[in-house]
Design an enzyme around this catalytic site. Structure first.
Site, PDB file in Angstrom:
ATOM      1  N   LEU A  68      -1.301   1.016   2.148  1.00 14.31           N
ATOM      2  CA  LEU A  68      -0.021   1.372   1.537  1.00 14.31           C
ATOM      3  C   LEU A  68       0.787   2.279   2.463  1.00 14.31           C
ATOM      4  O   LEU A  68       2.014   2.157   2.544  1.00 14.31           O
ATOM      5  CB  LEU A  68      -0.269   2.059   0.190  1.00 14.31           C
ATOM      6  CG  LEU A  68       0.965   2.415  -0.637  1.00 14.31           C
ATOM      7  CD1 LEU A  68       1.823   1.179  -0.937  1.00 14.31           C
ATOM      8  CD2 LEU A  68       0.540   3.097  -1.946  1.00 14.31           C
ATOM      9  N   LYS A  69       0.105   3.170   3.179  1.00 10.63           N
ATOM     10  CA  LYS A  69       0.820   4.059   4.110  1.00 10.63           C
ATOM     11  C   LYS A  69       1.519   3.260   5.201  1.00 10.63           C
ATOM     12  O   LYS A  69       2.629   3.609   5.634  1.00 10.63           O
ATOM     13  CB  LYS A  69      -0.158   5.058   4.737  1.00 10.63           C
ATOM     14  CG  LYS A  69       0.474   6.006   5.764  1.00 10.63           C
ATOM     15  CD  LYS A  69       1.542   6.891   5.164  1.00 10.63           C
ATOM     16  CE  LYS A  69       2.259   7.755   6.196  1.00 10.63           C
ATOM     17  NZ  LYS A  69       1.402   8.755   6.830  1.00 10.63           N
ATOM     18  N   LEU A  70       0.913   2.185   5.668  1.00 12.47           N
ATOM     19  CA  LEU A  70       1.564   1.358   6.684  1.00 12.47           C
ATOM     20  C   LEU A  70       2.798   0.656   6.116  1.00 12.47           C
ATOM     21  O   LEU A  70       3.785   0.463   6.832  1.00 12.47           O
ATOM     22  CB  LEU A  70       0.579   0.346   7.258  1.00 12.47           C
ATOM     23  CG  LEU A  70      -0.581   0.931   8.070  1.00 12.47           C
ATOM     24  CD1 LEU A  70      -1.418  -0.190   8.682  1.00 12.47           C
ATOM     25  CD2 LEU A  70      -0.093   1.884   9.157  1.00 12.47           C
TER      26      LEU A  70
END
Length: 290
Positions: free
Chosen positions: A166-168
């Site tokens: 999700l961070k990417l």
């Protein structure tokens, strides 16, 4: 019950304000960095010593290699971790690395959540980060008092490893949007628009986020203090493109932004990633003077 002891592995620009906010909330904070230069926390000599001393170990390192260096070997954190420990990995690493860390946790019996944060140093200083977390419900609940101090919102993305993915998504959108803004500025200046009018107009648009308006202000002032250095954004975009290829995702705009930020990284590695706007502006100026 007393607060658990906190140990940071990596104590740079994002970890330091997190540690300061935890200290203000009554937590004892220890830290290790490879350089040995630590300000604001009690220094320890190795990752292993942090893992042995602390109840909760927070990783905040720049990349996969740094994380592996801190984990393995006789002085690595794994040598000091046991079933009583909770690890919170706030590093932005590859999904493969996050999955490997989760497997190590299962093998060694300690609890782990991957918890990369969304936000830059201003949000870290104010305790207003958005924490993206992956892991079991039990591990997330155990970490919640700490997450609530360093962040204003915690989003549970699912099992361990999901938060890294999700961070990417988040950083890919940040990088691609910054590149589009830089291209827009480049066209406006190339077309002869007044520089101040271009930057002032963009500050008023609802379609540009507060985060990117902050980046535009840096570009307007031609000053790029490193809230999020280009080298880290370029690294994250590379992780995204690699992960996207493995997943079969179609991301042409993000691929272009990856290339633009890689080019900007050659000269602006330690400046904020918004230096890409400045680099495009200088390229326009060079063309205009030919």
């Amino acid at each position: 019950m007393p607060n658990p002891v906190i140990g940071f592995i990596g104590y740079g620009a994002m970890a330091r304000p997190m540690g300061t906010n935890l200290q203000k909330a009554g937590y004892e904070v220890f830290a290790y960095t490879p350089s040995g230069r630590i300000s604001g926390a009690q220094a320890l000599p190795t990752p292993r010593s942090v893992a042995e001393k602390a109840d909760v170990i927070i990783f905040c390192v720049p990349n996969d290699a740094a994380e592996n260096n801190a984990l393995h070997g006789p002085d690595g954190a794994l040598a000091g971790l046991d079933a009583t420990k909770l690890v919170i990995d706030t590093s932005t690493v590859s999904p493969d690395q996050a999955d490997t860390f989760a497997a190590l946790a299962a093998d060694h019996g300690f609890s782990l959540i991957d918890a990369p944060m969304s936000g830059s140093t201003p949000e870290a200083e104010k305790g207003e980060l958005i924490m993206l977390v992956g892991g079991s419900d039990q591990a997330v609940q155990r970490a919640k008092p700490i997450l609530d101090i360093v962040g204003k919102l915690t989003i549970h993305a699912g099992p361990a490893g999901n938060a890294a993915r999700l961070k990417l998504v988040v950083n890919g959108i940040m990088g691609a949007t910054l590149n589009v803004i830089a291209e827009g500025v480049s066209y406006g200046l190339s077309a002869g628009l007044d520089r101040q009018v271009v930057f002032e107009t963009l500050q008023h648009l609802a379609v540009i986020s507060p985060h990117h308006k902050r980046k535009l202000k840096m570009a307007e002032e031609k000053n790029f203090p490193s809230q999020f250095p280009t080298r880290l954004m370029s690294k994250d975009m590379g992780l995204l493109i690699d992960a996207g290829r493995k997943a079969g995702a179609f991301m042409p705009a993000m691929a272009v932004a990856d290339q633009a930020l890689a080019l900007s990284n050659n000269r602006h590695s330690d400046e904020d990633y918004s230096a890409l706007i400045g680099a495009m502006e200088r390229s326009v100026a060079n063309i205009a003077h030919k």
